[in-house]
Write a protein that holds these residues in place. Structure first.
Motif, PDB file in Angstrom:
ATOM      1  N   GLN A 142       0.857  -1.179   0.000  1.00  0.00           N
ATOM      2  CA  GLN A 142       0.000   0.000   0.000  1.00  0.00           C
ATOM      3  C   GLN A 142       0.893   1.228   0.000  1.00  0.00           C
ATOM      4  O   GLN A 142       1.868   1.297   0.764  1.00  0.00           O
ATOM      5  N   VAL A 143       0.572   2.190  -0.862  1.00  0.00           N
ATOM      6  CA  VAL A 143       1.445   3.340  -1.079  1.00  0.00           C
ATOM      7  C   VAL A 143       0.683   4.631  -0.788  1.00  0.00           C
ATOM      8  O   VAL A 143      -0.437   4.830  -1.263  1.00  0.00           O
ATOM      9  N   LEU A 144       1.301   5.507   0.002  1.00  0.00           N
ATOM     10  CA  LEU A 144       0.765   6.845   0.264  1.00  0.00           C
ATOM     11  C   LEU A 144       1.361   7.803  -0.753  1.00  0.00           C
ATOM     12  O   LEU A 144       2.582   7.986  -0.812  1.00  0.00           O
ATOM     13  N   VAL A 145       0.518   8.399  -1.596  1.00  0.00           N
ATOM     14  CA  VAL A 145       0.991   9.296  -2.657  1.00  0.00           C
ATOM     15  C   VAL A 145       1.432  10.629  -2.046  1.00  0.00           C
ATOM     16  O   VAL A 145       0.667  11.271  -1.327  1.00  0.00           O
ATOM     17  N   GLU A 146       2.672  11.038  -2.369  1.00  0.00           N
ATOM     18  CA  GLU A 146       3.218  12.278  -1.812  1.00  0.00           C
ATOM     19  C   GLU A 146       3.667  13.265  -2.878  1.00  0.00           C
ATOM     20  O   GLU A 146       3.887  14.443  -2.559  1.00  0.00           O
ATOM     21  N   ARG A 147       3.820  12.818  -4.122  1.00  0.00           N
ATOM     22  CA  ARG A 147       4.313  13.750  -5.143  1.00  0.00           C
ATOM     23  C   ARG A 147       3.711  13.399  -6.496  1.00  0.00           C
ATOM     24  O   ARG A 147       3.684  12.233  -6.889  1.00  0.00           O
ATOM     25  N   LEU A 148       3.229  14.423  -7.185  1.00  0.00           N
ATOM     26  CA  LEU A 148       2.753  14.301  -8.568  1.00  0.00           C
ATOM     27  C   LEU A 148       3.494  15.339  -9.394  1.00  0.00           C
ATOM     28  O   LEU A 148       3.335  16.539  -9.173  1.00  0.00           O
ATOM     29  N   GLU A 149       4.331  14.888 -10.305  1.00  0.00           N
ATOM     30  CA  GLU A 149       5.131  15.843 -11.064  1.00  0.00           C
ATOM     31  C   GLU A 149       5.465  15.279 -12.441  1.00  0.00           C
ATOM     32  O   GLU A 149       6.042  14.196 -12.551  1.00  0.00           O
ATOM     33  N   ASP A 150       5.063  16.022 -13.489  1.00  0.00           N
ATOM     34  CA  ASP A 150       5.354  15.633 -14.881  1.00  0.00           C
ATOM     35  C   ASP A 150       4.908  14.211 -15.166  1.00  0.00           C
ATOM     36  O   ASP A 150       5.617  13.422 -15.807  1.00  0.00           O
ATOM     37  N   GLY A 151       3.735  13.856 -14.689  1.00  0.00           N
ATOM     38  CA  GLY A 151       3.191  12.540 -14.957  1.00  0.00           C
ATOM     39  C   GLY A 151       3.712  11.435 -14.063  1.00  0.00           C
ATOM     40  O   GLY A 151       3.264  10.291 -14.163  1.00  0.00           O
ATOM     41  N   VAL A 152       4.657  11.759 -13.171  1.00  0.00           N
ATOM     42  CA  VAL A 152       5.213  10.759 -12.255  1.00  0.00           C
ATOM     43  C   VAL A 152       4.427  10.789 -10.949  1.00  0.00           C
ATOM     44  O   VAL A 152       4.226  11.850 -10.354  1.00  0.00           O
ATOM     45  N   VAL A 153       3.984   9.607 -10.509  1.00  0.00           N
ATOM     46  CA  VAL A 153       3.263   9.464  -9.252  1.00  0.00           C
ATOM     47  C   VAL A 153       4.199   8.762  -8.273  1.00  0.00           C
ATOM     48  O   VAL A 153       4.624   7.626  -8.509  1.00  0.00           O
ATOM     49  N   GLU A 154       4.531   9.427  -7.179  1.00  0.00           N
ATOM     50  CA  GLU A 154       5.519   8.893  -6.253  1.00  0.00           C
ATOM     51  C   GLU A 154       4.988   8.958  -4.831  1.00  0.00           C
ATOM     52  O   GLU A 154       4.308   9.901  -4.442  1.00  0.00           O
ATOM     53  N   GLY A 155       5.330   7.961  -4.062  1.00  0.00           N
ATOM     54  CA  GLY A 155       4.931   7.946  -2.662  1.00  0.00           C
ATOM     55  C   GLY A 155       5.815   7.006  -1.870  1.00  0.00           C
ATOM     56  O   GLY A 155       6.940   6.714  -2.262  1.00  0.00           O
ATOM     57  N   ARG A 156       5.285   6.530  -0.755  1.00  0.00           N
ATOM     58  CA  ARG A 156       6.020   5.598   0.101  1.00  0.00           C
ATOM     59  C   ARG A 156       5.132   4.417   0.453  1.00  0.00           C
ATOM     60  O   ARG A 156       3.949   4.586   0.742  1.00  0.00           O
ATOM     61  N   ALA A 157       5.732   3.228   0.424  1.00  0.00           N
ATOM     62  CA  ALA A 157       5.048   2.049   0.921  1.00  0.00           C
ATOM     63  C   ALA A 157       5.140   2.027   2.447  1.00  0.00           C
ATOM     64  O   ALA A 157       5.889   2.796   3.055  1.00  0.00           O
TER      65      ALA A 157
END
Length: 485
Positions: free
Chosen positions: A422-437
């Motif tokens: 399960q990932v908490l989304v922390e960053r949306l930038e230039d189509g990249v979805v990034e977070g932390r498990a």
């Protein structure tokens, strides 16, 4: 008057900064993010290790340059380095208009106004805070209150401010205002302040004081407020979370507090930081591993594995006891995230000690390991030790352990390929979805990039995904079809 608060150092400093910001805003200051736009820049310094001290000084000098370039009228140092060195820092850094200690925090707005008004602030002469009251002393004359399921606690006065959306958030003891400076979905939440341990390499107790737990009612109250601010993850911070409650008469208080925090509406994850291995009891391992909403994450500060080095560090443990603890953790939560820190090149460390450490790290299979080279810290017992290693030898040992750790943590991340996370989304930038498990702590434990996330994904969403690749400690995961929350 506008003020910018610049924070250096750990998550505990982030909480301090938000408490200072709350007090300042409550007393009429306007908070701005950009120091260029501030009448006053407050730099919350770190005084933990030499590199952090240098960063603090550099930041103060950069802020002071703004007095020549823009509207900035004053630069003020607060935080651990300011408390630890006080008058010495003020004398050596005249570019700063004032150096304020922890005891100035309750009256921070008045202090800044007087500094802006041209008054000269007399910096404090540092004292060992282990012999003083905590940073925010508990009002021992106030009435006793009762919290269901907890030992009797002391009720302290609430500092009220009109038209301020703030929470009960003391460093310890009385309640204080807090104003969020970062709008992300994770927020640190302070459990306690100070430390009673006497590790020979660490100066923190001398300037942070003895260990003082916050009352469960205050922790819960602040957590509820954070939830109203859009926070999804509570990151419980202190100098030693495994000691929480011991000064309130209940060493198992954290085990009973965790389910209450996780049950708060809006809070999805609760994460515990800095667990002392020698104090990590089976009941706490079970509470972290089994409580719904508490992420299976264990921040275990081993510092070394050689029993002889640990004794000189004034710590406890050996490879077998540490590996037994890790077996207990993985028996409860096989996919738990486990991180640690180690100090290499401690006075008297032999080649055999170093080999013991490396053998332990290979057997431990940690997700992340921070490696620090030993250096003397002012006022610590270890600074007086014989058997100091040459700095070049310390650097060589650090490089050796770092290379091993990089290989081991890369392997550990690769082992997670195929896991459902399960990932908490922390960053949306230039189509990249990034977070932390769940196994990844904030800032220092790597990230997870989500591919195939829904088009309407937002920061703060929680998505399930399957790990498909790894890059060092970072993961790449394929998002599952389904709704986000």
């Amino acid at each position: 008057m506008s003020v910018a608060v610049v924070t250096l150092g750990c998550a505990r400093n982030e909480v301090d900064s938000e408490e200072l910001a709350g007090r300042l805003e409550a007393d009429g200051f306007r908070l701005v993010d950009d120091p260029d736009l501030a009448d006053t820049v407050v730099v919350n310094t770190c005084g933990f290790v030499e590199s952090a001290k240098k960063d603090s000084v550099d930041t103060l000098l950069q802020a002071s340059d703004l007095k020549e370039q823009g509207r900035t009228q004053a630069v003020v140092a607060v935080g651990c380095m300011a408390e630890r060195y006080g008058k010495e820092l003020a004398d050596s850094l005249p570019e700063a208009d004032a150096v304020l200690g922890f005891d100035d925090y309750p009256d921070i707005a008045a202090r800044l106004r007087s500094i802006l008004g041209g008054e000269k602030h007399e910096p404090h002469v540092p004292a060992d805070r282990r012999a003083l009251l905590p940073i925010s002393p508990v009002d021992r004359d106030a009435s006793t209150i009762s919290v269901p399921g907890h030992a009797p606690l002391v009720e302290a006065p609430v500092i009220q401010a009109p038209d301020l959306d703030a929470a009960s958030a003391p460093a310890s003891g009385p309640r204080a205002m807090r104003r969020r400076l970062d709008g992300g979905p994770m927020a640190p939440l302070k459990l306690a302040s100070g430390c009673d341990r006497r590790c020979s390499f660490c100066a923190i107790p001398s300037f942070r004081g003895s260990f003082v737990s916050r009352r469960p009612s205050d922790v819960l109250h602040e957590a509820q407020w954070l939830a109203t601010q859009g926070v999804k993850e509570l990151f419980l911070v202190s100098e030693n979370s495994t000691s929480y409650g011991k000064d309130l008469g209940d060493l198992r208080l954290l085990e009973t507090l965790l389910p209450e925090l996780a049950a708060i509406d809006g809070i999805e994850w609760v994460r515990v930081s800095y667990m002392q291995p020698a104090e990590t009891r089976p009941g706490l391992v079970q509470a972290v591993a089994r409580t719904p909403g508490v992420v299976p994450y264990f921040d275990l500060s081993f510092q070394h594995a050689s029993a002889s080095v640990l004794r000189r560090m004034r710590r406890f443990g050996d490879p077998q006891s540490f590996l037994t603890l890790l077996e207990q953790v993985r028996a409860e939560a096989p996919e738990a995230g486990i991180r640690s820190n180690v100090i290499v090149g401690f006075p008297g460390e032999t080649e055999e000690d170093l080999e013991t450490l490396c053998d332990f790290l290979e057997a431990a299979r940690l997700d992340v390991t921070g490696v620090f080279g030993y250096s003397d810290e002012d006022g610590t017992e270890a600074a007086t030790y014989d058997g100091k290693l040459d700095p070049d030898e310390v650097a060589a040992r650090v490089a050796h352990v770092n290379a091993l750790v990089e290989e081991l943590t890369t392997q550990r991340a690769e082992e997670r390929i195929g896991e459902r996370v399960q990932v908490l989304v922390e960053r949306l930038e230039d189509g990249v979805v990034e977070g932390r498990a769940q196994h990844q702590g904030p800032e220092v434990d790597g990230t997870t990039e989500l591919v195939g996330a829904p088009d309407d994904v937002r920061i703060g969403d929680l998505l399930w995904a399957e790990v498909v690749d790894s890059q060092g400690v970072d993961l790449v995961a394929q998002a599952e079809n389904g709704e986000t929350r």
